[in-house]
Write a protein that holds these residues in place. Structure first.
Motif, PDB file in Angstrom:
ATOM      1  N   SER A   8      46.496  41.780  30.388  1.00  0.00           N
ATOM      2  CA  SER A   8      47.409  41.086  31.300  1.00  0.00           C
ATOM      3  C   SER A   8      46.865  41.043  32.720  1.00  0.00           C
ATOM      4  O   SER A   8      47.137  40.092  33.465  1.00  0.00           O
ATOM      5  CB  SER A   8      48.784  41.765  31.288  1.00  0.00           C
ATOM      6  OG  SER A   8      48.684  43.128  31.633  1.00  0.00           O
ATOM      7  N   TYR A   9      46.070  42.057  33.134  1.00  0.00           N
ATOM      8  CA  TYR A   9      45.477  42.026  34.470  1.00  0.00           C
ATOM      9  C   TYR A   9      44.458  40.900  34.603  1.00  0.00           C
ATOM     10  O   TYR A   9      44.286  40.325  35.679  1.00  0.00           O
ATOM     11  CB  TYR A   9      44.807  43.364  34.798  1.00  0.00           C
ATOM     12  CG  TYR A   9      45.736  44.393  35.380  1.00  0.00           C
ATOM     13  CD1 TYR A   9      46.506  44.120  36.502  1.00  0.00           C
ATOM     14  CD2 TYR A   9      45.846  45.655  34.798  1.00  0.00           C
ATOM     15  CE1 TYR A   9      47.369  45.072  37.033  1.00  0.00           C
ATOM     16  CE2 TYR A   9      46.702  46.608  35.321  1.00  0.00           C
ATOM     17  CZ  TYR A   9      47.461  46.311  36.435  1.00  0.00           C
ATOM     18  OH  TYR A   9      48.313  47.254  36.953  1.00  0.00           O
ATOM     19  N   VAL A  10      43.756  40.610  33.506  1.00  0.00           N
ATOM     20  CA  VAL A  10      42.764  39.531  33.538  1.00  0.00           C
ATOM     21  C   VAL A  10      43.422  38.194  33.865  1.00  0.00           C
ATOM     22  O   VAL A  10      42.835  37.339  34.536  1.00  0.00           O
ATOM     23  CB  VAL A  10      42.015  39.457  32.190  1.00  0.00           C
ATOM     24  CG1 VAL A  10      41.075  38.259  32.150  1.00  0.00           C
ATOM     25  CG2 VAL A  10      41.249  40.758  31.944  1.00  0.00           C
ATOM     26  N   HIS A 161      25.354  51.321  27.142  1.00  0.00           N
ATOM     27  CA  HIS A 161      26.798  51.514  27.118  1.00  0.00           C
ATOM     28  C   HIS A 161      27.184  51.988  28.517  1.00  0.00           C
ATOM     29  O   HIS A 161      26.766  53.062  28.952  1.00  0.00           O
ATOM     30  CB  HIS A 161      27.179  52.556  26.067  1.00  0.00           C
ATOM     31  CG  HIS A 161      28.646  52.604  25.775  1.00  0.00           C
ATOM     32  ND1 HIS A 161      29.150  52.484  24.506  1.00  0.00           N
ATOM     33  CD2 HIS A 161      29.719  52.750  26.579  1.00  0.00           C
ATOM     34  CE1 HIS A 161      30.478  52.564  24.544  1.00  0.00           C
ATOM     35  NE2 HIS A 161      30.841  52.730  25.796  1.00  0.00           N
ATOM     36  N   ILE A 162      27.986  51.199  29.206  1.00  0.00           N
ATOM     37  CA  ILE A 162      28.293  51.428  30.621  1.00  0.00           C
ATOM     38  C   ILE A 162      29.789  51.687  30.754  1.00  0.00           C
ATOM     39  O   ILE A 162      30.597  50.851  30.343  1.00  0.00           O
ATOM     40  CB  ILE A 162      27.885  50.194  31.459  1.00  0.00           C
ATOM     41  CG1 ILE A 162      26.425  49.838  31.203  1.00  0.00           C
ATOM     42  CG2 ILE A 162      28.141  50.444  32.945  1.00  0.00           C
ATOM     43  CD1 ILE A 162      26.061  48.422  31.646  1.00  0.00           C
ATOM     44  N   VAL A 163      30.155  52.824  31.325  1.00  0.00           N
ATOM     45  CA  VAL A 163      31.560  53.206  31.455  1.00  0.00           C
ATOM     46  C   VAL A 163      31.920  53.283  32.937  1.00  0.00           C
ATOM     47  O   VAL A 163      31.382  54.108  33.668  1.00  0.00           O
ATOM     48  CB  VAL A 163      31.826  54.554  30.766  1.00  0.00           C
ATOM     49  CG1 VAL A 163      33.291  54.958  30.921  1.00  0.00           C
ATOM     50  CG2 VAL A 163      31.459  54.484  29.282  1.00  0.00           C
ATOM     51  N   THR A 164      32.832  52.434  33.378  1.00  0.00           N
ATOM     52  CA  THR A 164      33.223  52.377  34.786  1.00  0.00           C
ATOM     53  C   THR A 164      34.412  53.299  35.062  1.00  0.00           C
ATOM     54  O   THR A 164      34.982  53.894  34.144  1.00  0.00           O
ATOM     55  CB  THR A 164      33.577  50.943  35.207  1.00  0.00           C
ATOM     56  OG1 THR A 164      34.785  50.540  34.538  1.00  0.00           O
ATOM     57  CG2 THR A 164      32.456  49.974  34.871  1.00  0.00           C
ATOM     58  N   ALA A 165      34.814  53.382  36.353  1.00  0.00           N
ATOM     59  CA  ALA A 165      35.843  54.362  36.707  1.00  0.00           C
ATOM     60  C   ALA A 165      36.893  53.870  37.692  1.00  0.00           C
ATOM     61  O   ALA A 165      38.008  54.372  37.694  1.00  0.00           O
ATOM     62  CB  ALA A 165      35.179  55.619  37.293  1.00  0.00           C
ATOM     63  N   THR A 166      36.579  52.908  38.560  1.00  0.00           N
ATOM     64  CA  THR A 166      37.413  52.651  39.736  1.00  0.00           C
ATOM     65  C   THR A 166      38.836  52.214  39.393  1.00  0.00           C
ATOM     66  O   THR A 166      39.772  52.511  40.142  1.00  0.00           O
ATOM     67  CB  THR A 166      36.741  51.598  40.640  1.00  0.00           C
ATOM     68  OG1 THR A 166      35.412  52.029  40.941  1.00  0.00           O
ATOM     69  CG2 THR A 166      37.505  51.413  41.937  1.00  0.00           C
ATOM     70  N   SER A 167      39.030  51.537  38.283  1.00  0.00           N
ATOM     71  CA  SER A 167      40.366  51.050  37.935  1.00  0.00           C
ATOM     72  C   SER A 167      41.190  52.127  37.237  1.00  0.00           C
ATOM     73  O   SER A 167      41.878  51.887  36.254  1.00  0.00           O
ATOM     74  CB  SER A 167      40.269  49.790  37.068  1.00  0.00           C
ATOM     75  OG  SER A 167      39.248  49.894  36.098  1.00  0.00           O
ATOM     76  N   ILE A 186      46.603  46.786  42.287  1.00  0.00           N
ATOM     77  CA  ILE A 186      46.154  45.404  42.117  1.00  0.00           C
ATOM     78  C   ILE A 186      44.848  45.175  42.856  1.00  0.00           C
ATOM     79  O   ILE A 186      43.917  44.535  42.342  1.00  0.00           O
ATOM     80  CB  ILE A 186      47.240  44.429  42.618  1.00  0.00           C
ATOM     81  CG1 ILE A 186      48.537  44.612  41.825  1.00  0.00           C
ATOM     82  CG2 ILE A 186      46.755  42.989  42.528  1.00  0.00           C
ATOM     83  CD1 ILE A 186      48.412  44.323  40.356  1.00  0.00           C
ATOM     84  N   ASN A 187      44.744  45.722  44.054  1.00  0.00           N
ATOM     85  CA  ASN A 187      43.522  45.534  44.840  1.00  0.00           C
ATOM     86  C   ASN A 187      42.318  46.189  44.171  1.00  0.00           C
ATOM     87  O   ASN A 187      41.201  45.664  44.226  1.00  0.00           O
ATOM     88  CB  ASN A 187      43.715  46.112  46.245  1.00  0.00           C
ATOM     89  CG  ASN A 187      42.760  45.499  47.240  1.00  0.00           C
ATOM     90  OD1 ASN A 187      42.746  44.286  47.446  1.00  0.00           O
ATOM     91  ND2 ASN A 187      41.938  46.329  47.853  1.00  0.00           N
ATOM     92  N   SER A 188      42.535  47.333  43.501  1.00  0.00           N
ATOM     93  CA  SER A 188      41.416  47.998  42.827  1.00  0.00           C
ATOM     94  C   SER A 188      40.898  47.151  41.667  1.00  0.00           C
ATOM     95  O   SER A 188      39.684  47.082  41.436  1.00  0.00           O
ATOM     96  CB  SER A 188      41.835  49.382  42.333  1.00  0.00           C
ATOM     97  OG  SER A 188      42.720  49.312  41.234  1.00  0.00           O
ATOM     98  N   PHE A 189      41.793  46.473  40.942  1.00  0.00           N
ATOM     99  CA  PHE A 189      41.336  45.605  39.861  1.00  0.00           C
ATOM    100  C   PHE A 189      40.605  44.378  40.404  1.00  0.00           C
ATOM    101  O   PHE A 189      39.663  43.883  39.782  1.00  0.00           O
ATOM    102  CB  PHE A 189      42.514  45.198  38.968  1.00  0.00           C
ATOM    103  CG  PHE A 189      42.896  46.262  37.985  1.00  0.00           C
ATOM    104  CD1 PHE A 189      42.184  46.416  36.800  1.00  0.00           C
ATOM    105  CD2 PHE A 189      43.941  47.135  38.230  1.00  0.00           C
ATOM    106  CE1 PHE A 189      42.514  47.403  35.890  1.00  0.00           C
ATOM    107  CE2 PHE A 189      44.285  48.129  37.329  1.00  0.00           C
ATOM    108  CZ  PHE A 189      43.572  48.265  36.153  1.00  0.00           C
ATOM    109  N   ASP A 193      36.721  43.377  39.501  1.00  0.00           N
ATOM    110  CA  ASP A 193      36.316  42.025  39.122  1.00  0.00           C
ATOM    111  C   ASP A 193      35.118  41.569  39.940  1.00  0.00           C
ATOM    112  O   ASP A 193      34.150  41.015  39.405  1.00  0.00           O
ATOM    113  CB  ASP A 193      37.490  41.067  39.325  1.00  0.00           C
ATOM    114  CG  ASP A 193      37.196  39.662  38.841  1.00  0.00           C
ATOM    115  OD1 ASP A 193      37.142  39.459  37.610  1.00  0.00           O
ATOM    116  OD2 ASP A 193      37.004  38.765  39.694  1.00  0.00           O
ATOM    117  N   ARG A 194      35.180  41.789  41.252  1.00  0.00           N
ATOM    118  CA  ARG A 194      34.065  41.419  42.126  1.00  0.00           C
ATOM    119  C   ARG A 194      32.792  42.186  41.746  1.00  0.00           C
ATOM    120  O   ARG A 194      31.685  41.630  41.793  1.00  0.00           O
ATOM    121  CB  ARG A 194      34.409  41.723  43.580  1.00  0.00           C
ATOM    122  CG  ARG A 194      35.643  41.045  44.157  1.00  0.00           C
ATOM    123  CD  ARG A 194      35.466  39.557  44.394  1.00  0.00           C
ATOM    124  NE  ARG A 194      35.636  38.768  43.181  1.00  0.00           N
ATOM    125  CZ  ARG A 194      35.577  37.445  43.134  1.00  0.00           C
ATOM    126  NH1 ARG A 194      35.341  36.751  44.237  1.00  0.00           N
ATOM    127  NH2 ARG A 194      35.744  36.800  42.009  1.00  0.00           N
TER     128      ARG A 194
END
Length: 275
Positions: A8-10, A161-167, A186-189, A193-194
């Motif tokens: 849904s965020y997408v 295999h890349i695992v992110t964290a910020t969101s 919302i700003n973190s997502f 994206d950027r």
């Protein structure tokens, strides 16, 4: 594998402005599977399933963490199937939480594994600490650019295999990133994206054999407190390669089938072909 990215965020827009314009565009341009649900309610289980193509059983045992035999077992991951003669296999992790267990699991599957300490040491001499990361781990923007550097320099074919964290909570972004939306989450997502867009475009410009590279974007689990179950467990899954886009029509039937993380490795292997 993007932390906590609900489908849904997408598609979310705030006052007519897309929160994740790049990924939203990719749902139209890439091979997007709109009926994918998370395998588990925590990162461990979904990482395990994405690595191995198998469901983890610890949910049935009322636990969400790796058990010792999970971490130490050998499974049919891409590294095991493809071998090391023609490929290098990388695991990159941005978050700090129990990083040793994730790195041990990845190394036991045959991956060169790099965690938050590695990235912090590389970035610490070049950037202010506040721009590198927070209590959770390394910010996605600088993390993904470091990953891009490693992949561009790889001397032979690779899987990564890349695992992110910020969101993930506390949903903070680097001080240099200008807030676009009022709500921190919302700003973190939007920042994520950027960061993904910059990563993909960097690979497009600089990665040798980009036209022979398959990129997969998936979330480990969602972060949407939706009233209905499907929205709460609905994650995005996108595939891209230049050759794949010419064959999008042959995937129409599969796009209507519900799937999960356990379907990713078999799909990749089918696309690679060979024995």
């Amino acid at each position: 594998q993007v932390e906590g990215l609900s489908d849904s965020y997408v598609h979310l827009e705030v006052k007519g402005r897309p929160v994740m314009p790049f990924l939203q565009r990719l749902t139209r341009e890439w091979l997007y599977f709109p009926k994918v649900i998370q395998s588990f309610n925590a990162t461990d289980g979904s990482v395990f399933a994405t690595f191995t193509g198998f469901p983890e059983t610890f949910v049935e045992r009322n636990a969400v963490d790796f058990f010792e035999y999970d971490s130490g077992g050998h499974y049919a991951s891409l590294s095991r199937v493809l071998g090391k003669q023609d490929y290098q296999h990388f695991f990159f992790q941005a978050f700090r939480h129990r990083t040793a267990e994730y790195l041990a699991f990845a190394r036991n599957q045959g991956y060169q594994a790099y965690g938050v300490d590695y990235f912090e040491s590389r970035l610490g001499g070049r950037l202010p600490k506040a721009e590198v990361g927070n209590v959770l781990g390394v910010f996605d923007g600088v993390f993904l650019q470091e990953v891009a550097d490693a992949l561009i320099r790889a001397p032979k074919r690779f899987t990564a295999h890349i695992v992110t964290a910020t969101s993930h909570s506390p949903w903070t972004t680097p001080p240099s990133f200008r807030a676009v939306f009022d709500k921190k989450v919302i700003n973190s997502f939007h920042y994520v994206d950027r960061s993904i867009e910059a990563f993909v475009e960097r690979l497009r410009k600089e990665l040798p054999r980009f036209d022979r590279t398959l990129i997969v974007v998936v979330a480990d689990h969602t972060s949407t407190p939706a009233p209905d179950l499907l929205r709460r467990i609905h994650v995005p899954l996108l595939f891209f390669s230049t050759g794949l886009l010419r064959e999008k029509d042959r995937w129409l039937k599969q796009r209507e089938i519900w799937g999960s993380h356990i379907d990713i490795v078999p799909t990749i292997l089918a696309l690679l072909g060979g024995q």
